[in-house]
Write an enzyme that holds these catalytic residues in place. Structure first.
Site, PDB file in Angstrom:
ATOM      1  N   ASP A   1      50.166 -15.802   1.426  1.00  0.00           N
ATOM      2  CA  ASP A   1      51.360 -16.644   1.564  1.00  0.00           C
ATOM      3  C   ASP A   1      51.202 -17.919   0.735  1.00  0.00           C
ATOM      4  OD1 ASP A   1      53.759 -17.796   2.656  1.00  0.00           O
ATOM      5  OD2 ASP A   1      53.452 -16.561   4.440  1.00  0.00           O
ATOM      6  N   LYS A  14      43.248 -10.899   4.687  1.00  0.00           N
ATOM      7  CA  LYS A  14      44.161 -10.653   3.549  1.00  0.00           C
ATOM      8  C   LYS A  14      45.337 -11.630   3.546  1.00  0.00           C
ATOM      9  CE  LYS A  14      43.111  -5.741   3.011  1.00  0.00           C
ATOM     10  NZ  LYS A  14      42.314  -5.492   4.213  1.00  0.00           N
TER      11      LYS A  14
HETATM   12  P1  5BU Z   1      37.675   2.939   6.091  1.00  0.00           P
HETATM   13  O1  5BU Z   1      37.739   3.381   7.500  1.00  0.00           O
HETATM   14  O2  5BU Z   1      36.283   3.053   5.449  1.00  0.00           O
HETATM   15  O3  5BU Z   1      38.738   3.606   5.254  1.00  0.00           O
HETATM   16  O4  5BU Z   1      38.026   1.382   6.174  1.00  0.00           O
HETATM   17  C1  5BU Z   1      38.128   0.574   5.047  1.00  0.00           C
HETATM   18  C2  5BU Z   1      38.332  -0.867   5.423  1.00  0.00           C
HETATM   19  O5  5BU Z   1      38.428  -1.629   4.250  1.00  0.00           O
HETATM   20  C3  5BU Z   1      39.566  -1.148   6.232  1.00  0.00           C
HETATM   21  O6  5BU Z   1      39.283  -2.187   7.152  1.00  0.00           O
HETATM   22  C4  5BU Z   1      40.584  -1.633   5.226  1.00  0.00           C
HETATM   23  O7  5BU Z   1      41.465  -2.580   5.783  1.00  0.00           O
HETATM   24  C5  5BU Z   1      39.691  -2.277   4.173  1.00  0.00           C
HETATM   25  N1  5BU Z   1      40.235  -2.177   2.799  1.00  0.00           N
HETATM   26  C6  5BU Z   1      40.415  -0.984   2.147  1.00  0.00           C
HETATM   27  O8  5BU Z   1      40.114   0.073   2.676  1.00  0.00           O
HETATM   28  N2  5BU Z   1      40.901  -0.979   0.880  1.00  0.00           N
HETATM   29  C7  5BU Z   1      41.250  -2.102   0.224  1.00  0.00           C
HETATM   30  O9  5BU Z   1      41.661  -2.040  -0.937  1.00  0.00           O
HETATM   31  C8  5BU Z   1      41.063  -3.319   0.915  1.00  0.00           C
HETATM   32  C9  5BU Z   1      40.554  -3.326   2.166  1.00  0.00           C
HETATM   33 BR1  5BU Z   1      41.491  -4.882   0.049  1.00  0.00          BR
END
Ligand code: 5BU
Length: 449
Positions: free
Chosen positions: A296, A293
């Protein structure tokens, strides 16, 4: 000639209604097109219109006027000037998540606000506006509309208890223009036929992975793996030690198309770990996806991508980047597939409609970008990645919001689902990955129907 008729003919000369073949936003082909914005170019006509609208709501109990953006803004303003009733302004671009107020101006709780709208079709956007205005503590009882396209909108609003005052219906406009020889019989027949039998909007078909126009080589590779494995699953390996990560990669590898990492959460990160992951990814055929992500200026992103202790550029197949710094900042990500974050999954995210639109444009203009992270449909020339997928939870206590694979595939046309805790927290991660793979692929296949 009545003043209404006189107004309509003059407005017609200004070009507020055109006849021919027009593709509407919904995709429907219409024999006429209405746009009341040119009215603002004739102050005299705008004044006449404002007075006629005020006459319609003479007995209504409003204390404020609000024009629905943008076409009705000058109408609301002119009505305010003509009647001495204060005006308030509703924002269009802010979806109400941030700190900015949705309605600007001086008002207090419980005041009655008259809404002014140019054209009403299905009534959906007006209902959304009413909801937003009411959320600010204002009361809406009356709505005044210049033109009713007679497609159920008025009915919908009346059912909800609102009084709707309309100056013209589209049939009346057609009849008037016919009577004053601005339209001939055959044109009237064609338009009336359209109004009586309005066609359903064409359903936009989902484009399959095999038909997507993706030119980025990493995007092509990802599609190739997906079609070979019958999987659209990306496992998010948010574990904090090398040992856990290696075990997870081995357990879930055969079911996934990519393993998503946050290398900065791994306590004992090393290049031995990366070498081992690369080995597993080669054997089990999946890509390494660093969810860094970036966000910058280009120069700093360049350094963060190529240098530091992770040297992401040296091993990652794919990375995520915000597009907040603009298109040029994405140029630094060469030799990697960039997935642009255009919308986040969390409650209260600041990525509102306005941001998403601009972010998608920036993503589409950047050749390094192969896809987008979003919770909605995006265009067919980008791959869509959707995190926030879990089959047994609706969210966590830190803002995450979950959807099922079915929902994201059918409603958003998601190409790749991203699952974190649903897999790595499961008692049997391999089994969970297999289950998510099967549900994700079934949901993908079902979303074509
Ligand atoms: P989860 O454990 O299924 O909630 O993890 C979701 C992953 O996806 C986690 O690594 C977040 O950093 C990533 N993610 C997210 O959940 N939502 C977003 O909008 C983004 C990334 Br961009």
């Amino acid at each position: 000639m009545q003043p209404r008729e006189d107004f309509l003919l003059k407005a017609y000369e200004l070009g507020i209604i055109k006849f021919g073949n027009f593709i509407l936003k919904s995709g429907i082909e219409s024999p006429f097109y209405v746009d009341l914005r040119p009215l603002a170019s004739s102050p005299q006509l705008l004044k006449t219109l404002a007075n006629q609208l005020l006459d319609l709501v003479e007995k209504s109990p409003f204390e404020l006027i609000c024009g629905v953006p943008y076409a009705a803004l000058p109408m609301g303003t002119t009505m305010s000037l003509a009647s001495g009733t204060p005006l308030i302004i509703k924002r269009k671009e802010n979806k109400g998540y941030g700190t900015k107020r949705m309605v600007e101006g001086i008002y207090h709780d419980g005041q009655n606000c008259l809404l002014v709208e140019d054209v009403i079709t299905s009534g959906q956007s007006l209902l959304e506006t009413i909801e937003e205005v009411e959320r600010e503590g204002l009361k809406v009882t009356d709505i005044v509309v210049v033109l009713d396209r007679e497609q159920g909108g008025i009915q919908k609003l009346k059912e909800k208890g609102y009084s709707v005052h309309t100056l013209f219906t589209i049939n009346e406009v057609i009849d008037l223009l016919h009577r004053f020889h601005r339209l001939d019989d055959s044109e009237v027949g064609r338009i009336k036929n359209f109004l009586e039998n309005p066609p359903a909007p064409p359903v936009k078909k989902r484009v399959g992975l095999d038909k997507k126009q993706i030119s980025h080589p990493v995007g092509k590779k990802l599609i190739e793996i997906a079609l070979k494995k019958n999987s659209n699953l990306i496992a998010s390996a948010d574990v904090i030690s090398s040992a856990e990560l290696i075990k997870l990669a081995k357990d879930v590898g055969e079911h996934i198309v990519a393993l998503k990492l946050h290398t900065d959460i791994i306590r004992d990160f090393s290049f031995e770990l990366i070498e081992e992951l690369k080995q597993i990814s080669k054997e089990k055929e999946f890509l390494l996806f660093e969810d860094r992500k970036f966000g910058d200026i280009g120069n700093t992103q360049d350094l963060q991508f190529k240098e530091g202790m992770y040297r992401i550029a040296s091993w990652a197949d794919m990375i995520t980047s915000h597009v907040i710094a603009g298109e040029e900042s994405l140029k630094v990500f060469d030799n990697v597939g960039v997935v642009a974050i255009v919308e986040m999954s969390t409650k209260g995210t600041l990525t509102d409609d306005y941001y998403v639109g601009k972010a998608l444009n920036a993503a589409k203009n950047s050749p390094n970008v192969m896809g987008a992270v979003a919770q909605r449909k995006v265009s067919d020339d980008l791959l869509l990645f959707t995190p926030g997928v879990n089959m047994s939870s609706s969210g966590d206590s830190k803002g995450q919001q979950y959807n099922t694979p079915e929902k994201v595939c059918s409603e958003y046309h998601t190409d790749f689902i991203i699952v974190g805790r649903g897999i790595y927290k499961a008692a049997d991660a391999a089994l969970a990955a297999k289950t998510y793979k099967e549900s994700g692929w079934a949901a993908y296949l079902n979303s074509f129907e």
